[in-house]
Design a protein around this motif. Structure first.
Motif, PDB file in Angstrom:
ATOM      1  N   ALA A 246       1.006  -1.233   0.039  1.00 51.71           N
ATOM      2  CA  ALA A 246       0.093   0.030   0.015  1.00 51.71           C
ATOM      3  C   ALA A 246       0.975   1.142   0.038  1.00 51.71           C
ATOM      4  CB  ALA A 246      -0.927  -0.040   1.055  1.00 51.71           C
ATOM      5  N   VAL A 247       1.549   1.636  -1.133  1.00 55.46           N
ATOM      6  CA  VAL A 247       2.349   2.768  -1.098  1.00 55.46           C
ATOM      7  C   VAL A 247       1.860   3.977  -1.071  1.00 55.46           C
ATOM      8  CG1 VAL A 247       4.471   3.574  -2.511  1.00 55.46           C
ATOM      9  CG2 VAL A 247       4.156   0.947  -2.588  1.00 55.46           C
ATOM     10  N   MET A 248       0.788   4.157  -1.790  1.00 55.27           N
ATOM     11  CA  MET A 248       0.370   5.724  -1.986  1.00 55.27           C
ATOM     12  C   MET A 248      -0.265   5.785  -0.656  1.00 55.27           C
ATOM     13  SD  MET A 248       1.279   7.119  -4.520  1.00 55.27           S
ATOM     14  CE  MET A 248       0.153   8.517  -4.511  1.00 55.27           C
ATOM     15  N   GLU A 249      -0.951   4.618   0.030  1.00 58.75           N
ATOM     16  CA  GLU A 249      -1.745   4.986   1.206  1.00 58.75           C
ATOM     17  C   GLU A 249      -0.846   5.396   2.497  1.00 58.75           C
ATOM     18  OE1 GLU A 249      -4.338   2.641  -1.400  1.00 58.75           O
ATOM     19  OE2 GLU A 249      -1.998   2.411  -0.980  1.00 58.75           O
ATOM     20  N   LEU A 250       0.346   4.706   2.374  1.00 53.60           N
ATOM     21  CA  LEU A 250       1.258   4.839   3.310  1.00 53.60           C
ATOM     22  C   LEU A 250       2.059   6.197   3.161  1.00 53.60           C
ATOM     23  CD1 LEU A 250       1.859   2.928   6.048  1.00 53.60           C
ATOM     24  CD2 LEU A 250       0.621   1.725   4.008  1.00 53.60           C
ATOM     25  N   LEU A 251       2.202   6.718   2.054  1.00 50.26           N
ATOM     26  CA  LEU A 251       2.482   8.146   1.902  1.00 50.26           C
ATOM     27  C   LEU A 251       1.686   8.900   2.148  1.00 50.26           C
ATOM     28  CD1 LEU A 251       4.623   7.463  -1.755  1.00 50.26           C
ATOM     29  CD2 LEU A 251       5.669   7.733   0.682  1.00 50.26           C
TER      30      LEU A 251
END
Length: 309
Positions: A246-251
């Protein structure tokens, strides 16, 4: 003989009441509408993006994220403390009449301002490659055990910040009129006491605003420390996203935390600046609440005037 001129009595007519017509600020309304439209388009784009927004709140108070945010705050405060203390010392050295002391301070500022922060962090972190053993005579240990990611981040951020704080402090000191120093010396005060009691308190009014900006900048620059494996906020969300993808969510989680921290310290910076402006300004700057109340009253009054017109 000419006949005498008879002056006619002009009846008194009371002046008409002045009818004030408020100026129409069409440009303000057009620009406001355009900005709202752009914000609406941005919100629409984010709402339709392939981001699982329900995942974001779940990780805001995640233990790893909270630990990373705490480490970010810790390294920022400690690094800024080193930067302010060492930077003030370097500023005094730059202004010294001793050419050796002044040259050393200039060389320090030249080196640390001329190299990127990331390069400095990597130099400290890889110091064991050129100095495998740290031997101070009274203390001896392997450099890998001494130069931990925390210490490398602290030295990299703090020493780099000292170079910028040196220039900020020097500008603040030089902003104080030389007559203040001459008057203090005429009273028999030493140079050190004059700097502590006369010059620095007056220079704070010039030093504080850019120092607050530097603190907020360091808060964000600390994200570079993930490159040397320091467990700060960026490293924490990167580790989590590498497991759940969940790259964008964690960013987005990191973005929210950075915005919260910078907002809190921006409010603190405002009140500190307001405190040091006492005695130098006739009126203190309005607080955010006072400014919002004034804008609301102005808008309400303008709307009422427009309706009456």
């Amino acid at each position: 003989m000419s006949e005498p001129v008879v002056k006619q009595k002009v009846p008194h007519v009371p002046p008409e009441a002045i009818k004030a017509i408020p100026v129409r600020h069409y440009g303000r309304w057009i620009s406001a509408v355009l900005v709202l439209v752009m914000l609406g388009l941005l919100g629409w784009a984010l709402s339709n993006a392939e981001i699982k927004w329900g995942t974001v709140p779940d990780y805001l108070d995640y233990d790893t994220v909270l630990k990373g945010a705490g480490n970010t705050l810790l390294i920022t405060v400690l690094g800024m403390l080193i930067g302010v203390l060492l930077g003030t010392l370097l500023a005094v050295m730059r202004l010294s009449k001793n050419p050796v002391v002044s040259s050393v301070a200039w060389g320090y500022v030249w080196f640390f301002r001329g190299t990127p922060v990331l390069v400095q962090l990597m130099l400290w972190y890889n110091l064991a490659l050129i100095f495998p053993i740290l031997n101070l005579g009274f203390y001896k240990d392997e450099m890998n055990d001494v130069m931990t990611p925390f210490l490398a981040a602290l030295l990299g951020l703090g020493l780099n910040e000292a170079a910028y704080m040196a220039e900020i402090s020097r500008a603040g000191i030089q902003s104080v009129d030389e007559g203040q120093t001459e008057a203090a010396q005429a009273l028999g005060m030493t140079r050190t006491r004059t700097m502590q009691r006369i010059v620095l308190p007056q220079a704070m009014r010039v030093i504080v605003p850019p120092t607050g900006n530097e603190f907020i900048n360091m808060l964000k620059t600390s994200s570079l420390c993930f490159a040397i494996q320091f467990e700060e906020l960026m490293k924490s969300v990167t580790d989590i996203s590498s497991r759940n993808l969940a790259v964008m969510e964690l960013l987005m989680v990191a973005t929210i935390w950075y915005l919260v921290l910078t907002t809190v310290f921006s409010i603190g910076q405002f009140y500190i600046e307001r405190y040091f402006q006492r005695g130098s300004s006739r009126t203190l700057p309005e607080t955010p609440l006072q400014r919002a109340r004034r804008n609301l009253m102005t808008f309400t009054r303008g709307t009422g005037s427009g309706a009456k017109a």
